[in-house]
Design a protein around this motif. Structure first.
Motif, PDB file in Angstrom:
ATOM      1  N   PRO A  75      -8.044  -3.205   0.118  1.00  0.00           N
ATOM      2  CA  PRO A  75      -7.772  -4.400  -0.690  1.00  0.00           C
ATOM      3  C   PRO A  75      -8.757  -5.505  -0.339  1.00  0.00           C
ATOM      4  O   PRO A  75      -9.290  -5.546   0.770  1.00  0.00           O
ATOM      5  CB  PRO A  75      -6.350  -4.796  -0.274  1.00  0.00           C
ATOM      6  CG  PRO A  75      -6.102  -4.119   1.015  1.00  0.00           C
ATOM      7  CD  PRO A  75      -6.947  -2.888   1.037  1.00  0.00           C
ATOM      8  N   PRO A  76      -8.981  -6.434  -1.263  1.00  0.00           N
ATOM      9  CA  PRO A  76      -9.862  -7.559  -0.924  1.00  0.00           C
ATOM     10  C   PRO A  76      -9.208  -8.418   0.161  1.00  0.00           C
ATOM     11  O   PRO A  76      -7.988  -8.545   0.201  1.00  0.00           O
ATOM     12  CB  PRO A  76      -9.968  -8.339  -2.242  1.00  0.00           C
ATOM     13  CG  PRO A  76      -8.809  -7.899  -3.066  1.00  0.00           C
ATOM     14  CD  PRO A  76      -8.445  -6.512  -2.618  1.00  0.00           C
ATOM     15  N   HIS A 112      -6.747 -10.951  -7.879  1.00  0.00           N
ATOM     16  CA  HIS A 112      -7.900 -11.768  -7.483  1.00  0.00           C
ATOM     17  C   HIS A 112      -9.046 -11.602  -8.464  1.00  0.00           C
ATOM     18  O   HIS A 112     -10.205 -11.681  -8.101  1.00  0.00           O
ATOM     19  CB  HIS A 112      -8.313 -11.418  -6.051  1.00  0.00           C
ATOM     20  CG  HIS A 112      -7.179 -11.606  -5.086  1.00  0.00           C
ATOM     21  ND1 HIS A 112      -6.812 -12.836  -4.610  1.00  0.00           N
ATOM     22  CD2 HIS A 112      -6.263 -10.731  -4.588  1.00  0.00           C
ATOM     23  CE1 HIS A 112      -5.748 -12.714  -3.827  1.00  0.00           C
ATOM     24  NE2 HIS A 112      -5.392 -11.443  -3.812  1.00  0.00           N
ATOM     25  N   ILE A 170      -6.225  -0.846   5.814  1.00  0.00           N
ATOM     26  CA  ILE A 170      -5.568   0.080   4.894  1.00  0.00           C
ATOM     27  C   ILE A 170      -6.314   1.413   4.874  1.00  0.00           C
ATOM     28  O   ILE A 170      -5.710   2.483   4.851  1.00  0.00           O
ATOM     29  CB  ILE A 170      -5.505  -0.546   3.477  1.00  0.00           C
ATOM     30  CG1 ILE A 170      -4.600  -1.784   3.495  1.00  0.00           C
ATOM     31  CG2 ILE A 170      -5.051   0.469   2.437  1.00  0.00           C
ATOM     32  CD1 ILE A 170      -3.169  -1.527   3.875  1.00  0.00           C
ATOM     33  N   GLN A 172      -1.898   0.616  -5.316  1.00  0.00           N
ATOM     34  CA  GLN A 172      -3.067   1.061  -4.554  1.00  0.00           C
ATOM     35  C   GLN A 172      -3.998   1.910  -5.420  1.00  0.00           C
ATOM     36  O   GLN A 172      -3.570   2.511  -6.388  1.00  0.00           O
ATOM     37  CB  GLN A 172      -2.634   1.838  -3.302  1.00  0.00           C
ATOM     38  CG  GLN A 172      -1.792   3.084  -3.531  1.00  0.00           C
ATOM     39  CD  GLN A 172      -0.476   2.854  -4.205  1.00  0.00           C
ATOM     40  OE1 GLN A 172      -0.398   2.921  -5.420  1.00  0.00           O
ATOM     41  NE2 GLN A 172       0.585   2.581  -3.442  1.00  0.00           N
ATOM     42  N   PRO A 173      -5.286   1.937  -5.068  1.00  0.00           N
ATOM     43  CA  PRO A 173      -6.198   2.784  -5.835  1.00  0.00           C
ATOM     44  C   PRO A 173      -5.960   4.249  -5.518  1.00  0.00           C
ATOM     45  O   PRO A 173      -5.502   4.593  -4.433  1.00  0.00           O
ATOM     46  CB  PRO A 173      -7.582   2.346  -5.355  1.00  0.00           C
ATOM     47  CG  PRO A 173      -7.373   1.778  -4.000  1.00  0.00           C
ATOM     48  CD  PRO A 173      -5.968   1.248  -3.959  1.00  0.00           C
ATOM     49  N   ALA A 228      -9.070 -11.411   0.263  1.00  0.00           N
ATOM     50  CA  ALA A 228      -8.365 -12.509  -0.412  1.00  0.00           C
ATOM     51  C   ALA A 228      -6.878 -12.184  -0.562  1.00  0.00           C
ATOM     52  O   ALA A 228      -6.040 -13.082  -0.576  1.00  0.00           O
ATOM     53  CB  ALA A 228      -8.983 -12.768  -1.780  1.00  0.00           C
ATOM     54  N   GLU A 229      -6.557 -10.902  -0.675  1.00  0.00           N
ATOM     55  CA  GLU A 229      -5.148 -10.524  -0.815  1.00  0.00           C
ATOM     56  C   GLU A 229      -4.395 -10.813   0.479  1.00  0.00           C
ATOM     57  O   GLU A 229      -3.277 -11.313   0.466  1.00  0.00           O
ATOM     58  CB  GLU A 229      -5.031  -9.047  -1.201  1.00  0.00           C
ATOM     59  CG  GLU A 229      -3.606  -8.516  -1.285  1.00  0.00           C
ATOM     60  CD  GLU A 229      -2.727  -9.217  -2.318  1.00  0.00           C
ATOM     61  OE1 GLU A 229      -3.243 -10.037  -3.095  1.00  0.00           O
ATOM     62  OE2 GLU A 229      -1.518  -8.951  -2.321  1.00  0.00           O
ATOM     63  N   ILE A 279     -11.344   1.832  -1.060  1.00  0.00           N
ATOM     64  CA  ILE A 279      -9.905   1.739  -1.301  1.00  0.00           C
ATOM     65  C   ILE A 279      -9.265   0.520  -0.634  1.00  0.00           C
ATOM     66  O   ILE A 279      -8.085   0.278  -0.784  1.00  0.00           O
ATOM     67  CB  ILE A 279      -9.172   3.009  -0.812  1.00  0.00           C
ATOM     68  CG1 ILE A 279      -9.381   3.208   0.689  1.00  0.00           C
ATOM     69  CG2 ILE A 279      -9.626   4.226  -1.598  1.00  0.00           C
ATOM     70  CD1 ILE A 279      -8.494   4.301   1.265  1.00  0.00           C
ATOM     71  N   TRP A 294       0.828  -1.210   0.000  1.00  0.00           N
ATOM     72  CA  TRP A 294       0.000   0.000   0.000  1.00  0.00           C
ATOM     73  C   TRP A 294       0.866   1.266   0.000  1.00  0.00           C
ATOM     74  O   TRP A 294       0.580   2.248  -0.689  1.00  0.00           O
ATOM     75  CB  TRP A 294      -0.913  -0.019   1.230  1.00  0.00           C
ATOM     76  CG  TRP A 294      -1.468   1.317   1.605  1.00  0.00           C
ATOM     77  CD1 TRP A 294      -2.478   1.984   0.961  1.00  0.00           C
ATOM     78  CD2 TRP A 294      -1.047   2.152   2.686  1.00  0.00           C
ATOM     79  NE1 TRP A 294      -2.710   3.183   1.586  1.00  0.00           N
ATOM     80  CE2 TRP A 294      -1.844   3.315   2.650  1.00  0.00           C
ATOM     81  CE3 TRP A 294      -0.083   2.026   3.687  1.00  0.00           C
ATOM     82  CZ2 TRP A 294      -1.701   4.352   3.570  1.00  0.00           C
ATOM     83  CZ3 TRP A 294       0.058   3.048   4.599  1.00  0.00           C
ATOM     84  CH2 TRP A 294      -0.739   4.197   4.535  1.00  0.00           C
ATOM     85  N   ARG A 301      -3.811 -14.421   0.560  1.00  0.00           N
ATOM     86  CA  ARG A 301      -2.721 -14.793  -0.347  1.00  0.00           C
ATOM     87  C   ARG A 301      -1.369 -14.523   0.315  1.00  0.00           C
ATOM     88  O   ARG A 301      -0.468 -15.354   0.298  1.00  0.00           O
ATOM     89  CB  ARG A 301      -2.828 -13.981  -1.645  1.00  0.00           C
ATOM     90  CG  ARG A 301      -1.785 -14.365  -2.703  1.00  0.00           C
ATOM     91  CD  ARG A 301      -1.752 -13.363  -3.861  1.00  0.00           C
ATOM     92  NE  ARG A 301      -1.115 -12.106  -3.477  1.00  0.00           N
ATOM     93  CZ  ARG A 301       0.200 -11.867  -3.572  1.00  0.00           C
ATOM     94  NH1 ARG A 301       1.000 -12.769  -4.064  1.00  0.00           N
ATOM     95  NH2 ARG A 301       0.690 -10.705  -3.172  1.00  0.00           N
ATOM     96  N   TRP A 353      -3.608  -5.480  -6.229  1.00  0.00           N
ATOM     97  CA  TRP A 353      -4.272  -6.439  -5.336  1.00  0.00           C
ATOM     98  C   TRP A 353      -5.658  -6.834  -5.838  1.00  0.00           C
ATOM     99  O   TRP A 353      -6.171  -7.877  -5.431  1.00  0.00           O
ATOM    100  CB  TRP A 353      -4.235  -5.979  -3.879  1.00  0.00           C
ATOM    101  CG  TRP A 353      -4.876  -4.666  -3.524  1.00  0.00           C
ATOM    102  CD1 TRP A 353      -6.087  -4.213  -3.918  1.00  0.00           C
ATOM    103  CD2 TRP A 353      -4.335  -3.666  -2.652  1.00  0.00           C
ATOM    104  NE1 TRP A 353      -6.338  -2.993  -3.347  1.00  0.00           N
ATOM    105  CE2 TRP A 353      -5.293  -2.635  -2.565  1.00  0.00           C
ATOM    106  CE3 TRP A 353      -3.149  -3.553  -1.920  1.00  0.00           C
ATOM    107  CZ2 TRP A 353      -5.088  -1.484  -1.789  1.00  0.00           C
ATOM    108  CZ3 TRP A 353      -2.957  -2.410  -1.150  1.00  0.00           C
ATOM    109  CH2 TRP A 353      -3.904  -1.388  -1.092  1.00  0.00           C
TER     110      TRP A 353
END
Ligand code: HEM
Ligand code: SF4
Lengths: 542, 142
Positions: free
Chosen positions: A281-282, B141, A227, B127-128, A284-285, A279, A152, A288, B137
């Motif tokens: 992250p999923p 997925h 985040i 990042q967005p 799932a990240e 903003i 990030w 992972r 990220w």
């Protein structure tokens, strides 16, 4: 351990090319030093007294053997055969030529390493507990969260021109081994009443000329908002942190001037807004990333006993090894503080030896500690004796972890252009003077900074030394009572400063006071807290 | 005032220079406004529908408040021109663009080749931000 995928690799490779281009423009004269400076700083390149210094990031202090080997090779090829491990779990090289740095960075990129954002007014390398993943007292491994924050914060477009540098630490144990509350943001992973994992945010700590312990601004941030919350903390800082005076530009000053409650209110407001922006992250990240930090394939039949018949070995185990969560294993710390040595320095050859030992005995993993030592996190008890013998042969088996000889020292006047006084020679003298006495003194954290910037954490030393300039001569102030752990406290200055030899004598007297007043198994810090400054002062200035 | 060197919009540029935030507040028909680093971009939010150009000044490249100003405006739904003016090093270009700037008027014109390279530097982003790029990220997925 985290392994890059093609995306991570492409980011780092692109950065090498970007920097190659910046260096070229600088060398061709298209870029002034004023404009080049912030760019090179975001690549860890400082201009020091004699040469450039390069700081390489070791994210959350974790290294593979292959990475450690390359660090050793770089020491030989680009520096004068040494590297210097730092209090932020990085490594610095002191004798670097500007035109060679792009090639050096390219060599690092081949083993998934870089110098991105290791200095400059941006979010720096994220530090963590050196025992992460191995400690008996942790609730989760903190490193997946640190890795998520690393991604990030890397090239975050909004936060590359902050008022000042920004340091984040993430831990997940009761015992704080990372000086978490002395960071701009300290994060402790916690479990709430419902059993869920989340993050407690401490914001506004720091050392430097105005040391401050970070207050808790939020006790629980859920993992699917981590985040977003960090982004809110940073945005409030980027918008309102002071820019009129670089000595007041750290977030600790903003939090202090606004007050913790008002800062928190502003963050919560920004956070509520950012939650609408999607903003995060999923999850799932995070899963992972976590999959990269699973336990190594422990030998479940590893014997849980230790042959202590060699007394030197037994001493080293008692001093330098810590409990592991897995029966039959221990965490072994390699002290980079030999008697009379330069704290945190390792030769290229020693780095290669440590790399080999990490591969052979510790599942290909090593750690750098903020106390400037190296950890082999997962060693079978049955292998410890072999390991110790090989360390000893390489001059790496000093048994002094957390003793007075395990000194943290900044580069000081020998290398640093901001220094008031030398740090390294003082560290060497103390290390020699107390080599015989240190076992009797027990845990005693001594930390030296060559100026008020406090790179050597002197505020947080049980004994701290601060180099000052007194009418053109080097002078050293003595501090007592600092602590970086769970009961974080800041040291107090004893009184007038000392010469280089005088400071060593003063410490000798202070330790005598401790031994005379010590009750039970008190450490010097505990005795100081109980009896106060007066008896120490009396003895030191008699 | 410096000229616009790069503009990533197809609509016609507003001819009037931006007025200060103070003047803007008083002058109900202004459509262009200029934000200084110390101005609060959120003061403009009630008026976004009548603003066509916001200039964000960077008097010094070491003051990064304008990066946040830009994102605050874009997050609030501002779609007009957002112009970075002042001391703009080429190496900031890509990041400014990500924060939502779509035109650039640097004090000292940038080398166009360097500028193009800077804007194309990062194939992907972690990042967005305000540029709508899908972060790594999410790419990972699906
Ligand atoms: C030799 C070149 C170095 C220079 C020019 C330098 C410069 C500085 C400056 C100016 C500060 C004060 C920042 C502030 O208060 O806002 C600082 C703080 C610090 N530096 Fe360094 N430093 C150097 C080396 C190091 C090394 C080798 C380490 C690690 C061993 C280090 C770790 C730190 C830490 C931990 C702090 C305190 C952070 C805080 O204030 O919270 N620095 N440094
Ligand atoms: S504390 Fe001062 S002397 Fe030591 S490295 Fe930091 S800036 Fe240099």
């Amino acid at each position: 351990m985290y392994k890059y995928d093609t995306y991570d690799q492409a980011m780092v490779d692109a950065r090498v090319e970007e920097f190659r281009d910046q260096v070229k423009r600088r060398l061709e004269g298209h870029l002034s030093e004023d404009h080049f400076k912030p760019l090179r700083l975001q690549n860890g390149l400082y201009l020091q007294l004699h040469a450039y210094m390069l700081r390489v990031a070791i994210p959350y202090g974790t290294l593979s053997s292959a990475q450690m080997r390359v660090l050793g090779d770089i020491a030989d090829k680009y520096d004068r055969g040494y590297g210097h491990f730092t209090t932020r779990q990085n490594i610095q090289y002191n004798w670097i030529q500007l035109d060679q740095t792009p090639d050096l960075l390219a060599e690092l990129a081949k083993v998934e390493m870089h110098a991105i954002q290791t200095s400059g007014n941006c979010i720096r390398n994220i530090s963590s507990d050196q025992y992460a993943g191995a400690a008996a007292d942790e609730i989760v491994d903190p490193r997946p969260y640190a890795e998520l924050l690393r991604q990030w914060s890397s090239f975050h477009p909004e936060f590359l021109v902050l008022p000042r540098k920004f340091k984040i630490a993430v831990i997940a144990s009761e015992t704080d081994r990372a000086a978490m509350k002395l960071h701009d943001i300290g994060i402790r992973m916690v479990r709430n009443a419902a059993g869920e994992i989340g993050a407690a945010f401490y914001v506004g700590g720091g050392m430097g000329r105005t040391p401050m312990i970070a207050p808790l601004v939020r006790a629980f941030v859920p993992l699917d908002q981590l985040i977003t919350y960090a982004e809110a903390c940073l945005r409030v800082y980027n918008r309102y942190g002071r820019r009129d005076n670089k000595y007041k530009a750290r977030i600790k000053i903003l939090v202090h001037e606004l007050g913790k409650d008002e800062y928190t209110r502003q963050v919560e407001e920004e956070f509520a807004h950012l939650l609408t922006q999607g903003i995060e992250p999923p999850l799932a990240e995070l899963e992972r990333i976590k999959a990269h930090f699973t336990d190594p394939a422990y030998d479940t039949a590893a014997p849980d006993t230790l042959d202590r018949s060699d007394p030197d070995f037994a001493l080293w185990v008692d001093r330098n090894c810590a409990a592991h969560k897995q029966p039959g294993y221990m965490i072994a710390t390699i002290s980079l503080k030999p008697v009379g040595g330069i704290p945190g320095d390792a030769s290229g050859e020693q780095m290669r030896v440590m790399a080999d030992l990490g591969l052979k005995y510790s599942f290909d993993e090593l750690r750098v500690t903020h106390a400037q030592n190296i950890v082999l996190p997962h060693v079978r008890k049955a292998d410890l004796y072999d390991l110790w013998q090989q360390l000893d042969a390489a001059g790496l088996a000093t048994a002094n972890l957390d003793l007075i000889g395990d000194i943290i020292a900044c580069p000081g006047l020998d290398y640093c252009s901001l220094a008031n006084a030398r740090s390294i020679p003082v560290a060497q003298k103390i290390s020699e003077r107390f080599a015989a006495k240190q076992a009797d003194l027990g845990e005693l954290k001594l930390k030296i900074s060559g100026c008020i910037n406090a790179c050597g954490h002197h505020h947080a030393g049980h004994i701290g030394i601060l180099g000052v300039d007194k009418k053109g001569t080097e002078n050293y102030q003595l501090l007592l009572g600092g602590c970086e752990g769970d009961d974080t406290s800041l040291g107090q200055i004893t009184g007038p400063g000392f010469s280089e030899d005088g400071i060593v004598d003063a410490i000798d007297k202070a330790t005598d006071v401790y031994l005379a007043h010590k009750q039970g198994d008190e450490r010097l810090l505990d005795t100081y807290r109980r009896i106060g400054m007066a008896p120490f002062k009396e003895a030191i200035y008699e | 005032m410096s000229d616009v060197q790069f503009r990533f919009r197809t609509d016609d540029a507003v001819a009037d220079p931006g007025v200060t935030v103070d003047v803007f507040g008083a002058q109900t028909n202004a459509s262009a406004v200029r934000l200084e680093p110390g101005d609060d971009a959120r003061d403009l939010l009630p008026h976004l529908d009548r603003i066509k150009l916001i200039e964000v000044n960077f008097p010094s490249f070491t003051d990064g408040r304008g990066f946040s100003s830009a994102r605050v405006l874009r997050e609030a739904g501002y779609t007009g021109e957002l112009r970075a003016v002042g001391e703009l090093p080429v190496d900031h270009l890509g990041h400014l663009r990500r924060c939502g700037f779509d035109s650039f008027a640097p004090d000292i014109p940038l080398n166009p080749v360097d500028a193009e390279a800077a804007l194309a530097r990062w194939e992907h982003v972690y990042q967005p931000a305000a540029d709508g790029r899908v972060p790594i990220w999410n790419l990972r997925h699906g």
